[in-house]
Design a protein around this motif. Structure first.
Motif, PDB file in Angstrom:
ATOM      1  N   ALA A  60      42.492 111.892  77.467  1.00 42.56           N
ATOM      2  CA  ALA A  60      42.816 111.557  76.074  1.00 42.56           C
ATOM      3  C   ALA A  60      41.650 110.844  75.401  1.00 42.56           C
ATOM      4  CB  ALA A  60      44.069 110.680  76.038  1.00 42.56           C
ATOM      5  N   GLY A  61      40.934 109.975  76.143  1.00 42.26           N
ATOM      6  CA  GLY A  61      39.763 109.316  75.563  1.00 42.26           C
ATOM      7  C   GLY A  61      38.694 110.311  75.169  1.00 42.26           C
ATOM      8  N   ARG A  62      38.452 111.277  76.085  1.00 39.71           N
ATOM      9  CA  ARG A  62      37.447 112.296  75.749  1.00 39.71           C
ATOM     10  C   ARG A  62      37.900 113.149  74.566  1.00 39.71           C
ATOM     11  NH1 ARG A  62      37.223 112.461  81.491  1.00 39.71           N
ATOM     12  NH2 ARG A  62      38.663 114.255  81.527  1.00 39.71           N
ATOM     13  N   ARG A  67      36.221 113.797  70.789  1.00 39.09           N
ATOM     14  CA  ARG A  67      36.008 115.145  70.272  1.00 39.09           C
ATOM     15  C   ARG A  67      36.745 115.364  68.960  1.00 39.09           C
ATOM     16  NH1 ARG A  67      32.639 119.163  69.534  1.00 39.09           N
ATOM     17  NH2 ARG A  67      33.701 121.198  69.379  1.00 39.09           N
ATOM     18  N   CYS A  68      37.955 114.840  68.868  1.00 38.61           N
ATOM     19  CA  CYS A  68      38.722 114.962  67.623  1.00 38.61           C
ATOM     20  C   CYS A  68      38.046 114.213  66.488  1.00 38.61           C
ATOM     21  CB  CYS A  68      40.140 114.429  67.831  1.00 38.61           C
ATOM     22  SG  CYS A  68      41.155 115.476  68.876  1.00 38.61           S
ATOM     23  N   LEU A  73      35.340 116.391  65.228  1.00 39.73           N
ATOM     24  CA  LEU A  73      35.902 117.500  64.465  1.00 39.73           C
ATOM     25  C   LEU A  73      36.443 117.022  63.121  1.00 39.73           C
ATOM     26  CD1 LEU A  73      37.806 119.442  67.272  1.00 39.73           C
ATOM     27  CD2 LEU A  73      35.657 120.078  66.183  1.00 39.73           C
ATOM     28  N   GLU A  74      37.017 115.839  63.082  1.00 40.14           N
ATOM     29  CA  GLU A  74      37.508 115.316  61.815  1.00 40.14           C
ATOM     30  C   GLU A  74      36.373 115.065  60.836  1.00 40.14           C
ATOM     31  OE1 GLU A  74      39.717 111.873  62.715  1.00 40.14           O
ATOM     32  OE2 GLU A  74      41.523 112.954  63.404  1.00 40.14           O
ATOM     33  N   SER A  75      35.217 114.587  61.345  1.00 38.59           N
ATOM     34  CA  SER A  75      34.069 114.413  60.449  1.00 38.59           C
ATOM     35  C   SER A  75      33.622 115.754  59.891  1.00 38.59           C
ATOM     36  CB  SER A  75      32.933 113.726  61.217  1.00 38.59           C
ATOM     37  OG  SER A  75      32.486 114.538  62.307  1.00 38.59           O
ATOM     38  N   GLU A  76      33.596 116.787  60.748  1.00 38.98           N
ATOM     39  CA  GLU A  76      33.234 118.116  60.243  1.00 38.98           C
ATOM     40  C   GLU A  76      34.237 118.601  59.220  1.00 38.98           C
ATOM     41  OE1 GLU A  76      32.882 120.669  63.565  1.00 38.98           O
ATOM     42  OE2 GLU A  76      31.159 119.632  64.454  1.00 38.98           O
ATOM     43  N   ILE A  77      35.520 118.353  59.488  1.00 36.79           N
ATOM     44  CA  ILE A  77      36.539 118.762  58.517  1.00 36.79           C
ATOM     45  C   ILE A  77      36.363 118.020  57.202  1.00 36.79           C
ATOM     46  CG2 ILE A  77      39.023 118.693  58.051  1.00 36.79           C
ATOM     47  CD1 ILE A  77      39.468 119.188  61.020  1.00 36.79           C
ATOM     48  N   GLU A  82      37.213 128.558  68.923  1.00 38.56           N
ATOM     49  CA  GLU A  82      36.552 128.695  70.212  1.00 38.56           C
ATOM     50  C   GLU A  82      36.646 127.387  71.011  1.00 38.56           C
ATOM     51  OE1 GLU A  82      32.601 129.902  69.358  1.00 38.56           O
ATOM     52  OE2 GLU A  82      33.158 131.937  68.730  1.00 38.56           O
ATOM     53  N   ALA A  83      36.459 126.255  70.293  1.00 40.09           N
ATOM     54  CA  ALA A  83      36.574 124.970  70.989  1.00 40.09           C
ATOM     55  C   ALA A  83      37.994 124.761  71.524  1.00 40.09           C
ATOM     56  CB  ALA A  83      36.193 123.830  70.044  1.00 40.09           C
ATOM     57  N   GLN A  84      38.999 125.116  70.710  1.00 40.86           N
ATOM     58  CA  GLN A  84      40.373 124.981  71.178  1.00 40.86           C
ATOM     59  C   GLN A  84      40.657 125.914  72.343  1.00 40.86           C
ATOM     60  OE1 GLN A  84      42.764 125.604  67.717  1.00 40.86           O
ATOM     61  NE2 GLN A  84      42.460 123.518  66.943  1.00 40.86           N
ATOM     62  N   GLY A  85      40.118 127.134  72.277  1.00 43.13           N
ATOM     63  CA  GLY A  85      40.293 128.045  73.401  1.00 43.13           C
ATOM     64  C   GLY A  85      39.657 127.501  74.683  1.00 43.13           C
TER      65      GLY A  85
END
Length: 975
Positions: free
Chosen positions: A147-149, A153-154, A157-161, A362-365
């Motif tokens: 969960a920490g990792r 990562r989230c 991804l949130e910054s990219e969003i 792809e990241a989710q996959g």
């Protein structure tokens, strides 16, 4: 009370599925408040009526905020398991909640080991618990690290969003600027068009003036010609006069008679005088007319000069307008170039966004594959641990001999625990399932029927790019995913009936639902249900077989569920015309072949929309059953011609969603509104109904308009649920705060049975009659969201009972309410053990009383008060509503909304009844979600509509007086 009674009648194991679930539904409120899911789940997992995914969803879903909602949802899941789910639930209550079991069934709990099948032995239970706890602790540590990792990562991804959202905001700004420039350009074009119109008007006036001037010149020319003619005639007259004078002088040689000479002398004088008078008069008239013409000519010349000046001014204005037009043309070209550049930039942004979505997918996959690999490794680790435990146990217990079968079972149990064992040695950590209300099919690995409909997806894989693109298109474009879901669910309501006389066996779904043979333009029936084999086909019926290829092109139909479906027109030369089908015959049923199966559709009570859809499915030889009803057909035609009605459809529905008013007369709808549907195919449209709002106290139609039909409304309902589900946590909290102050926007109503829906078509598979009805595919059920539910009006002839909720507050206010004139509190009855068991079997016991063990509230006590013509105040809970409805008693249900401020106002009253504010608020939160499951309407009182107990009681008196006058609308039991 119930604990000392001796069970009489049938044993629970001998009861059928419907009887067991009817007993559970009658006590649903008591079970939801008295039991805890965490205590019942272990036994239900052992009994194999719940799987890991069900348990994870019950305990971890954020939408289930308290244990009552979790328990209610668990009952819905157990309902899909049929009789096994009911038996397992009652056995778990008997183990963990013996008192509740006695209250529900009226029987003593039996805890003998022989009564529980499939349980783990008591000697092995501790060992299994130790293994499960050890495995779960290790998995918890690994999950925290993971969960920490994932959180880091989230965050990335949130910054990219966020960057993508900023780009999207810039693109919106460009779009708004483009729209503003377009509006400005349109205004300039409008001004140019206006100037052109004014110029055309000036040219028209100038042309009219020139034409008038030409007419005046022609008239003047004619007058001059007349003057010239008059002068010529005058000259001619003078010449003749001189000639006559000379001739008369030559002829005066004879002077014999003096009289003749005198006459000759006087004659020229008379002639000259008369001629001069005539010429003077003509000359005066000519001079007057010539002066008048000269004046008119002068006016026309002045007007011509003015027109020339105006013409010159218009020419100058025209040159200015031409310059402005050239300037505007250049500006338009410049704006077009700018808009092209902006559109190119938007296309680039769209491509970049799609690329970002692909990267995210792809990241989710990759994450999903990593999770799958970790799950595999964890399974292997558990197997090794189990093997080690078994070796340690065998080493420590060398003095004890184990059979070969038990040793083999211990060695193989870790391997099979993930597949067959009802209780796994560990509870596998799972991620929350992605809620996708737009998906109408659930990918359940344990379900053999891929057409089972659900609003939740149990697939562990993340959404792919196609899914996200479809979701985006559904929000902005043509709702392609919803149309596909509609095409997949077109035949869900048509069922094969292996044995229609048996109500205990489930209905199997039509096997051709996934063939994709239906087009999305074909409209399936509105609300369908299976009907028993005993059909209401009366009178003389004629069956005709013919070639029904393109049947709707051979004949046209009118009517509906109220009047019946009639043949209105038959195409000459068609197969239907050849076999003798004529207008005026009622279509009772149609039989045809589809996918090598014989199907039968009963159209006797179907709507016009259902009939057209059903007849459109015929693609080959068919058999029509017709009943001649010429008088009814002519009466329907007369009503249609006189505009007394628009079709033969007529039914009432309860709306389960809110929609605003739209263009073209679209009717605004609010949740829990009652609509009268009068036409399911208005003007030949396939996605709308004609409906009217109903007067609350009289069966009268009020405002009329069009509403979405069943399947378009279902898509709108799914889209509304999807928008709510994909909100962020912050927006969800804000939405909850707003929803408390506004009316309910969505009412979630689903059905898992095909036998209780209102307007229906019966489809029977003739080949399946001899097949085994216990097939696993036939026993599968499905759930479907319902935007409309059919309701029937009821008119209570006497005073209706009063039920106040929450139940804790109702206990406080019941005695105050019963003290009024015209109200009386329902008193409990004292029953013996045998009488209690008999009445419980007949569903005549509404609820157990807390005063005495042998006291309970019965149906007879309520009827006794109602016969006096007064209101019966019910100190009961929600479980009594369905029992009262079975006896045709419809109580007035009033739910008093609670908040922390209103609870403090009732603190003194609550303390007198040994209750607290927290208990009142908890009871309100647990009972409010259960109100939507009631088959009738209820009245909700806002927390800010009263200030103290006196004002609340006055408000309740007004509400009871208003509700007593209203029509009671009751919907059928959907489960």
């Amino acid at each position: 009370m119930a604990g000392d009674c001796v069970p009489e009648g049938q044993d629970l194991k001998e009861l059928g599925e419907e009887e067991l679930w009817e007993l559970i539904n009658d006590n649903r409120h008591r079970i939801s408040l008295g039991a805890r899911p965490c205590t019942l789940i272990p036994y239900l997992r052992q009994a194999r009526v719940l799987n890991e995914m069900d348990v994870d969803e019950i305990l971890s879903c954020h939408n289930l905020t308290n244990f009552s909602m979790r328990m209610s949802y668990m009952l819905d899941l157990l309902r899909t398991q049929g009789r096994n789910g009911a038996v397992a639930l009652l056995e778990s209550l008997m183990i963990n909640h013996s008192t509740l079991y006695t209250q529900v069934t009226g029987r003593k709990p039996s805890i003998e080991p022989s009564n529980f099948s499939g349980l783990i032995k008591y000697s092995e239970l501790t060992e299994h618990l130790v293994r499960a706890v050890t495995g779960m602790q290790k998995e918890l540590q690994e999950a925290r690290c993971e969960a920490g990792r994932m959180s880091s990562r989230c965050a990335s991804l949130e910054s990219e969003i966020g960057q993508m959202m900023e780009q999207d905001e810039k693109s919106r700004c460009l779009q708004s600027e483009n729209e503003r420039l377009r509006r400005h350009l349109c205004s300039l074009q409008h001004d140019v068009t206006k100037l052109k119109d004014e110029k055309c008007d000036v040219y028209m006036r100038y042309t009219a003036a020139i034409e008038e001037k030409s007419a005046v010149n022609m008239h003047l020319h004619d007058l001059n010609l007349q003057v010239y003619q008059l002068q010529t005639e005058l000259q001619k007259a003078r010449t003749e006069n001189e000639f006559q004078k000379r001739r008369s002088l030559r002829c005066t040689s004879s002077v014999d008679t003096p009289q003749l000479q005198e006459e000759v002398k006087s004659l020229p004088c008379q002639l000259v005088k008369a001629h001069q008078d005539i010429l003077a008069q003509d000359l005066a008239e000519a001079i007057g007319s010539q002066a008048e013409l000269a004046e008119q000519l002068r006016c026309y010349r002045e007007e011509g000069e003015k027109l020339l000046k105006e013409k010159q001014a218009l020419l100058d204005q025209k040159e200015c307008l031409n310059l402005q037009v050239q300037q505007l043309t250049l500006d338009c070209k410049m704006h077009q170039q700018k808009s092209i550049v902006i559109q190119n930039q938007m296309r680039e942004l769209q491509a970049e966004r799609d690329q970002a979505y692909l990267s995210r997918d792809e990241a989710q996959g990759t994450i999903a594959r990593v999770f799958a690999e970790k799950d595999t490794l964890r399974s292997q680790l558990v197997e090794l641990q189990e093997h080690v435990f078994s070796l340690q146990a065998s080493r420590n217990s060398r003095g004890q001999t184990l059979s070969c079968d038990e040793t083999e079972m211990q060695l193989e149990s870790p391997r099979s625990s993930c597949e067959d064992c009802p209780i796994s040695p560990r509870r596998r950590l799972r991620r929350m399932d992605a809620v996708n209300p737009m998906s109408m099919t659930a990918c359940n690995p344990e379900c053999e029927d891929p057409t089972a409909s659900s609003i939740r997806s149990n697939n562990a894989e993340p959404p792919g790019p196609d899914s996200l693109r479809r979701r985006e298109e559904a929000l902005y474009a043509d709702r392609s995913l919803l149309e596909q879901a509609e095409a997949d669910s077109l035949l869900d309501g048509f069922v094969f009936i292996p044995n229609v006389m048996s109500e205990e066996k489930h209905m199997s779904r039509l096997s051709s639902a996934n063939d994709g043979s239906l087009s999305k333009t074909s409209a399936p029936p509105f609300l369908m249900r299976s009907r028993p084999k005993a059909l209401r086909i009366n009178g003389r019926v004629l069956s005709i077989s013919f070639q029904g290829e393109a049947l709707l092109s051979q004949l046209a139909v009118i009517g509906g569920n109220k009047t019946g479906v009639f043949v209105h027109h038959v195409t000459e030369g068609s197969a239907a015309h050849t076999v003798g089908i004529s207008p005026g015959a009622q279509i009772v049923q149609v039989k045809y072949q589809q996918n090598q199966k014989a199907l039968r559709m009963v159209l006797e009570d179907s709507t016009l929309e259902e009939a057209l859809w059903a007849l459109g499915q015929v693609t080959g030889p068919c058999q029509l059953s017709l009943r001649p009803k010429q008088n009814d057909y002519e009466a329907l035609l007369q009503q249609l011609q006189s505009n007394e009605t628009s079709s033969g459809d007529s039914f009432y529905v309860r709306v389960n969603m809110s929609l605003p008013a739209g263009p073209n007369g679209t009717l605004a709808m609010s949740c829990n509104d009652i609509l009268h549907v009068t036409n399911t195919r208005p003007g030949g449209t396939e996605d709308s109904w004609n409906a009217s709002q109903v007067h609350p106290c009289q069966l009268l139609d009020l405002q009329s308009g069009t509403v979405p039909n069943y399947y378009r409304a279902q898509r709108l309902l799914i889209h509304a649920i999807e928008e709510i589900s994909f909100q962020t946590k912050k927006s969800q909290k804000a939405w909850r705060v707003v929803s408390q102050n506004k009316e309910k926007a969505v009412r979630i109503v689903s059905t898992g049975r095909q036998g209780r829906n209102p307007l229906w078509i019966s489809v029977e598979d003739d080949k399946a009659k001899s097949a085994d009805s216990g097939d696993s595919s036939a026993s599968k059920t499905f759930m479907s969201l319902m935007p409309y539910t059919l309701v029937t009006p009821h008119y209570p002839p006497i005073c209706r009972p009063i039920l106040l909720l929450p139940s804790i507050l109702g206990r406080v206010l019941d005695k105050k309410l019963a003290g009024w004139q015209g109200f009386q509190l329902c008193e409990p009855e004292v029953l013996s053990s045998s009488e209690h068991a008999v009445r419980l079997q007949r569903s005549e016991i509404l609820e157990e009383s807390d005063q005495d063990r042998n006291c309970c509230y019965t149906l007879q006590s309520v009827e006794k008060v109602m016969k006096k013509g007064i209101h019966c105040v019910l100190p009961l809970g929600l479980d009594c509503v369905r029992r009262l409805h079975r006896a045709q008693i419809f109580p007035i249900i009033i739910f008093i909304g609670q908040s922390a401020r209103t609870a403090r106002k009732l603190r003194t009253k609550l303390n007198r009844h040994s209750q607290s504010e927290e208990q009142l608020l908890a009871c309100s939160r647990s009972e409010e979600p259960l109100l939507d499951k009631l088959p009738c309407l209820y009245h909700s009182v806002a927390p800010d509509s009263w200030c103290d107990q006196a004002s609340l009681l006055t408000r309740l008196r007004t509400i009871i007086w208003e509700e007593q006058k209203k029509i009671v609308w009751v919907e059928p039991d959907l489960w």
